[in-house]
Each structure stands twice: as C-alpha cells, then as structure tokens.
Design an enzyme around this catalytic site. Structure first.
Site, short mmCIF file in Angstrom:
data_model
loop_
_atom_site.label_atom_id
_atom_site.label_comp_id
_atom_site.label_asym_id
_atom_site.label_seq_id
_atom_site.Cartn_x
_atom_site.Cartn_y
_atom_site.Cartn_z
N ASN A 10 0.85 -1.19 0.00
CA ASN A 10 0.00 0.00 0.00
C ASN A 10 0.89 1.24 0.00
O ASN A 10 1.51 1.56 1.01
CB ASN A 10 -0.90 -0.02 1.24
CG ASN A 10 -1.74 1.23 1.37
OD1 ASN A 10 -1.91 1.98 0.41
ND2 ASN A 10 -2.28 1.46 2.55
N LYS A 12 -0.05 4.27 -0.20
CA LYS A 12 -0.72 5.41 0.43
C LYS A 12 -0.57 6.66 -0.46
O LYS A 12 -0.58 6.53 -1.68
CB LYS A 12 -0.19 5.62 1.85
CG LYS A 12 -0.28 4.35 2.70
CD LYS A 12 0.08 4.55 4.14
CE LYS A 12 -0.01 3.23 4.89
NZ LYS A 12 0.23 3.40 6.35
N HIS A 96 -9.22 1.01 5.59
CA HIS A 96 -7.92 1.19 6.24
C HIS A 96 -8.08 2.13 7.43
O HIS A 96 -8.90 3.05 7.41
CB HIS A 96 -6.91 1.77 5.23
CG HIS A 96 -5.50 1.72 5.72
ND1 HIS A 96 -5.00 2.65 6.62
CD2 HIS A 96 -4.49 0.86 5.47
CE1 HIS A 96 -3.73 2.36 6.86
NE2 HIS A 96 -3.41 1.27 6.19
N GLU A 98 -6.50 4.53 8.46
CA GLU A 98 -6.32 5.95 8.17
C GLU A 98 -7.59 6.54 7.56
O GLU A 98 -7.91 7.71 7.77
CB GLU A 98 -5.11 6.15 7.25
CG GLU A 98 -3.81 5.87 7.97
CD GLU A 98 -2.66 5.45 7.05
OE1 GLU A 98 -1.59 5.13 7.59
OE2 GLU A 98 -2.85 5.43 5.82
N GLU A 166 -4.53 -4.89 10.97
CA GLU A 166 -3.48 -3.89 11.13
C GLU A 166 -3.68 -3.15 12.44
O GLU A 166 -4.52 -2.24 12.51
CB GLU A 166 -3.49 -2.89 9.98
CG GLU A 166 -3.03 -3.44 8.65
CD GLU A 166 -2.64 -2.32 7.70
OE1 GLU A 166 -1.51 -2.35 7.19
OE2 GLU A 166 -3.45 -1.41 7.48
N GLY A 172 3.19 2.41 10.72
CA GLY A 172 4.13 3.50 10.50
C GLY A 172 4.91 3.93 11.73
O GLY A 172 5.62 4.93 11.70
N SER A 212 3.95 -2.02 10.21
CA SER A 212 5.41 -1.97 10.28
C SER A 212 6.07 -3.30 9.88
O SER A 212 7.07 -3.72 10.47
CB SER A 212 5.89 -1.55 11.67
OG SER A 212 5.51 -0.21 11.94
#
Length: 252
Positions: A10, A12, A96, A98, A166, A172, A212
């Site tokens: 991904n 992003k 996701h 985010e 996730e 991240g 990560s």
C-alpha cells in the site's frame, strides 16, 4: 486448506511517475521467478494505477486504496470501484485505519465499499485494527470482533474477500505486534469467520497482517499460524524492501 500467501503493498499518498521505476524493478524480479508461489499485489495512488497495470506482469495484481460505494454520481474527488476495474485493478483496500480515522468511516460504510468492490468484480481487502488505547484497556478482541462483523456482508467468502489485521498503534510507528499477539488475533478472527460463514469459508479466507512489516521481521510474522500474507506500507515503496519481504515470506 492451502491458502496462497498474498503480499500486498500500500503506497498510500506517495509516488509520482518517477516512482514507476520501483514497479519496473518488481516486474523484472517477478519475471525472473523471484515471486515463486506468492501472489503479489501493489496499490499505488490512483494517479499511477493505469501505468502500474501496464508495467507489471499480469500475475501481479494492481489495487486501489479506496472506492466510493456508488457506481457513479456527483461525488467530486471520489473514485468508483468500476473506474478502478476499468484501468485494470483487481483489488481495492476498504476500511484502512487511516480512512476510518481521517474520514470517520464507519463499519457500515466500509461494508458498503466492500460490496461495491464485489459489484465491480474487485476483491476488497477489508482492514480492521485496534488503537493503542483500546489495546491498553484489554478490548482488542472485542473491538476487532465488532469491526469484522460490521464490515463483512453475508455474501463474503474466501474467493471474494481478504481480511487484513493492522493494529493501529503499529502502522508506521516501527512497533510491531509480537508473534504471540498476532497468533491470538488471527486465530480469533478465523474463528469468528467460521462461526458466521462456516468452516469451509473460514479455512479458505486469507487473513493478512499489517503494521510496520519490513524485511527484518517478515519471516517471523509470516511464519505465524493463520497469517496468510502481509499488507505492507512504507516498505513497499522501495522494490528492494518489498522484494526482500517477499523473499522472507517464501522461506516460511
């Protein structure tokens, strides 16, 4: 059941046309046989999807990072699942963390997007994950169970749906869940799928780990029971790192 391992990248909101050289490097490695039995998927930004499909061999999937629930309409800035399919995408990420955080997407909205993906012939990669606060208070499994139930439609099965766990606190950050934590969560998720859809679908449905994932920890994470691949973030931006993760996964 033998589930084919999927390594998905991904990108992003990263990548210009100059970054297409990374895709060319992945293509060269795949054509040289370096992917082995793995299924690979790359999800660049929408601006690069068409070019990615032209560069990557047919055996490598291309996916969108999000889609609208509607097929078309007055939704400025949004992309329909049918539009993704039109440029050669076969997958799309839905829900996701985010998107759930930045755009306040609910489980119901995620489910509608996953349904739209299937309508267009795409496979949704449905993401779920707990925050650090939820983890610290011991509600990880309750949160994940609620997200899974709310984000999956009754017609989800092993051929048209992928789940990605996730943990939000690991995305991240450089932090990664321990193999023991991952094993507990993935076993729980597979059991939840079994209770709702039956053992045949549960045995076949792929559950990815993300958060990560990098070359140094990929082999350990991919070796955990009920882990069927990875959803890779930052490490997928560089072909060398992404391919190193693939190599580690092949060795499991």
């Amino acid at each position: 059941m033998d589930r084919r391992m999927l390594i998905a990248g991904n990108w992003k909101m990263n990548g210009s046309r100059a970054a297409l050289d990374e895709l060319r490097a992945v293509a060269a490695a795949v054509e040289a046989g370096e992917a082995g039995d793995l299924e690979l998927l790359l999800c660049p930004p929408a601006t690069l999807l068409s070019a990615a499909r032209e560069i990557l061999p047919a055996s490598v999937g291309v996916g969108g990072q999000d889609c609208h629930a509607n097929e078309k309409g007055a939704h400025t800035g949004d992309v329909a699942a049918e539009m993704l399919a039109d440029v050669g995408a076969t997958y799309v990420i839905a829900g996701h963390s985010e998107r759930r955080a930045d755009h306040r997407e609910s489980d119901e909205e995620v489910r509608a997007k996953a349904d739209a993906a299937r309508r267009a012939g795409l496979v949704p990669v449905i993401c779920i994950g707990e925050t650090k606060a939820q983890r610290d208070e011991g509600s990880t499994l309750a949160v994940l169970g609620e997200q899974l139930t709310g984000s999956l439609s009754d017609d989800a099965d092993a051929t048209n749906t992928v789940i990605a766990y996730e943990p939000v606190w690991a995305i991240g950050t450089g932090d990664t869940a321990t193999p023991e934590d991952v094993a507990e969560v993935h076993a729980f998720l597979r059991k939840q799928v079994e209770l709702r859809f039956g053992s045949r679908i549960a045995d076949g449905m792929r559950i990815l780990y993300g958060g990560s994932v990098k070359p140094s920890n990929a082999a350990e994470l991919m070796g955990v029971a009920d882990v069927d691949g990875a959803l890779v973030g930052g490490a997928s931006l560089k072909a060398a790192d992404f391919l190193a993760i693939c190599k580690a996964a092949r060795g499991v």
